[in-house]
Design a protein around this motif. Structure first.
Motif: not given
Length: 176
Positions: A9-11, A3-5, A43-44
């Motif tokens: 975002p959170q959603r 998720t960092r790479r 939403l990504p």
């Protein structure tokens, strides 16, 4: 950390698409990709691209253009994919196994198929099948999944205490 790479975002939504009935039907594939593209505006969307799907998309520039707003990755390993599913707000998939994994992580799912082998997930409200495999219908079903209350727990899958119950039986048998 995937998720960092991917700087998510959170959603976000994670999507997979690989079934032959979707990839070999240009009209259906176009509808699914249009829906993912439209969803990505709100939403990504992360789409690890299966080789079968990649081959079709690469051969058709119009299909590739539909993915400009989607985060497309190479196929991912188990750990990265499990992390994406666990922390996603929504899963959109044509995979049988991913429907069940999403349920176990409490993530609503939209299955882009005409039917599913996991009918209990649909009945319990965790999984949804779009009425039509067209962009508008898929997108509406995705928005419904995101805004509806989470589904009901499915008792048929047990309570997560199977190992303890088995151990109790073994201990009782050993004590005889």
């Amino acid at each position: 950390d995937i998720t960092r790479r991917l700087a998510l975002p959170q959603r976000y939504c994670v999507a997979t698409l690989h079934r032959q009935e979707n990839t070999d039907d240009r009209c259906r594939l176009t509808g699914i990709l249009r829906a993912l593209s439209a969803l990505a505006l709100d939403l990504p969307v992360v789409l690890p691209l299966h080789p079968r799907t990649a081959k079709v998309v690469e051969a058709d520039g119009e299909l590739g253009a539909l993915l400009e707003s989607v985060t497309v990755t190479e196929p991912l390993g188990f750990s990265d994919m499990a992390t994406l599913v666990t922390t996603a707000a929504l899963v959109v998939t044509d995979s049988g196994g991913l429907q069940k994994e999403a349920y176990f992580h409490g993530v609503p799912t939209v299955t882009v198929r005409e039917e599913t082998e996991w009918v209990e997930l649909v009945e319990a409200g965790w999984n949804r099948l779009p009425p039509k495999l067209e962009a508008e219908s898929i997108l509406a079903t995705a928005h419904e999944a995101l805004t509806s209350p989470k589904g009901e727990q499915i008792a048929a899958y047990g309570t997560g205490k199977a190992a303890e119950l088995i151990l109790d039986v073994l201990i009782a048998q050993a004590g005889r």
